[in-house]
Scaffold this active site. Structure first.
Site, mmCIF file in Angstrom:
data_model
loop_
_atom_site.group_PDB
_atom_site.id
_atom_site.type_symbol
_atom_site.label_atom_id
_atom_site.label_comp_id
_atom_site.label_asym_id
_atom_site.label_seq_id
_atom_site.Cartn_x
_atom_site.Cartn_y
_atom_site.Cartn_z
ATOM 1 N N ASP A 67 34.594 28.963 39.513
ATOM 2 C CA ASP A 67 35.137 29.985 38.618
ATOM 3 C C ASP A 67 36.550 29.665 38.166
ATOM 4 O O ASP A 67 36.855 29.653 36.967
ATOM 5 C CB ASP A 67 35.102 31.354 39.297
ATOM 6 N N ARG A 121 42.222 38.580 50.852
ATOM 7 C CA ARG A 121 42.581 38.890 49.467
ATOM 8 C C ARG A 121 43.946 39.554 49.326
ATOM 9 O O ARG A 121 44.729 39.183 48.445
ATOM 10 C CB ARG A 121 41.495 39.753 48.809
ATOM 11 N N ASP A 171 36.022 41.821 45.372
ATOM 12 C CA ASP A 171 37.306 41.123 45.340
ATOM 13 C C ASP A 171 38.176 41.529 44.164
ATOM 14 O O ASP A 171 39.404 41.529 44.262
ATOM 15 C CB ASP A 171 37.084 39.607 45.335
ATOM 16 N N SER A 174 27.775 30.635 46.520
ATOM 17 C CA SER A 174 29.182 31.007 46.382
ATOM 18 C C SER A 174 29.735 31.170 47.789
ATOM 19 O O SER A 174 29.243 31.990 48.571
ATOM 20 C CB SER A 174 29.313 32.321 45.607
#
Length: 401
Positions: A14, A94, A123, A175
């Site tokens: 990504d 995060r 996220d 992923s």
């Protein structure tokens, strides 16, 4: 002078295509911020890739120790586990990444921040709630909510068209997110809840069949709830977790397969590997069982559930989480000692628990009747506790006459 945007950059599929996409669609210089939270990447190679795909500047932040001491160990002390299984590896990483991304943006004079999270996931919430809590003036760019790419296959096509090398392929479409605490796996065969994960899906842990045919013991030492030693050797936080990951991983510890409730309202399925974290959580719970008062321990379980929910939902930088931290810290004053665990093919059993603050007294718990406990006291205690039940029973008897 062009405006600047700071992208949280990993070098994965990504974010690899986001740098050229930002340059095509926004008049910004792109600063790539690489957060090292122990993902095990070749950081130098990721830096080169960011520059090669159009970044004007690349900034590396080593967040490994802060991640553990400021986020992971706080959640460990709280006993935070989401939906009985998930030890919150990605959820905790995060906010620390986003916090430093904001710091880079403010230092570099950027007016925007960007991330590679999809519009379906948790996220995006975790990143953007952190941005809003720390620098609400920054513009947020979320390409997955803007571009016309719909799938990872579309992203692979975009990467190929722009000459961007990526590790993923149409056959290897998982992923993954890795840090010091865990590895998560989504996508591929896992998108169908009825499918078992492939053997090749797991990265950190051996299967029970591959694990050694003998038990291995590991002793973990804690000081006020914080892990400080393994097998009697004091260690820094990063080395301690890395060692426990090795020990747990080779003994098939820490695999979970979970259908979870995302904050955005979608049920998703993922597999997680948290070998060292599973050992730490187990040992910490056992030490608390030895050292905490009953009512405190029971109430703290409610706090752990709420704490896990806050972390999972991205609400780290909130007054409630800070207030719960204050409560949790007060519970850990006496959580000092050692716990030895025996590991065998994915199973954990407790070999020993020791603490100078132990509330366990063998003279009270023993079946031998000694002078330290007068059994006659129990009669009045039970009579008082039973008073409401007796009163209710008597009332019903009288009404039934």
């Amino acid at each position: 002078m062009p405006k600047k945007v700071v992208l949280a950059y990993s070098g994965g599929l990504d974010t690899s295509i986001i740098i050229p996409w930002l340059k095509e669609n926004y008049d910004y210089d792109v600063i790539a911020m690489i957060a090292d939270v122990g993902q095990g990447d070749d950081i130098e190679a990721v830096v080169k890739k960011a520059y090669a795909t159009g970044a004007s500047n690349v900034i590396v932040e080593d967040l490994r120790e802060e991640f553990l001491t400021g986020y992971v160990f706080s959640s460990l002390k709280a006993g935070a586990v989401y939906e009985h299984k998930y030890l919150l590896g990605t959820s905790m990483a995060r906010p620390v990444i986003a916090k430093h991304q904001v710091g880079v943006a403010l230092r570099e004079g950027a007016t925007a921040v960007a991330h590679g999270c999809t519009g379906k996931g948790n996220d995006q919430v975790r990143f953007e709630l952190t941005y809003q809590a720390l620098a609400p003036e920054l513009k947020v760019i979320a390409p997955w909510r803007e571009w016309d790419l719909k799938s990872r296959e579309d992203c692979l096509d975009y990467a190929a068209a722009h000459g961007i090398p990526v590790a993923q392929s149409r056959e290897k479409i998982h992923s993954r997110d890795r840090n010091l605490w865990h590895v998560s796996h989504e996508g591929g065969e896992l998108e169908e809840a009825g499918n078992a994960p492939f053997a090749s899906t797991w990265q950190l842990t051996k299967s029970p069949q591959e694990a050694p045919d003998r038990e291995e013991q590991v002793e973990i030492g804690f000081e006020q709830g914080v892990p400080i030693s393994v097998n009697g050797l004091n260690m820094d936080p990063v080395s301690l977790v890395e060692l426990l990951n090795e020990i747990g991983g080779r003994n098939a510890i820490g695999r979970i397969d979970l259908v979870e409730n995302r904050f955005v309202g979608i049920k998703s399925r993922g597999c997680y590997e948290t070998p060292g974290g599973t050992l730490l959580l187990t040992a910490h719970r056992e030490l608390e069982a030895l050292c905490l008062d009953r009512d405190l321990m029971h109430y703290k379980q409610h706090v752990g559930l709420k704490y896990a929910e806050l972390v999972y939902f991205g609400l780290w930088f909130t007054p409630l989480r800070e207030a719960l931290d204050a409560f949790v810290e007060s519970t850990q004053k006496d959580v000092t000692g050692t716990v030895a665990l025996s590991l065998y093919k994915g199973n954990i059993s407790v070999a020993s628990r020791k603490s100078e603050y132990s509330l366990y007294r063998s003279d009270l718990s023993s079946f031998t009747m000694g002078d330290s406990y007068d059994q006659k006291d129990a009669e009045g205690f039970i009579r008082i506790l039973g008073l409401p039940s007796r009163s209710r029973a008597q009332l019903h008897q009288e009404v039934a006459k």
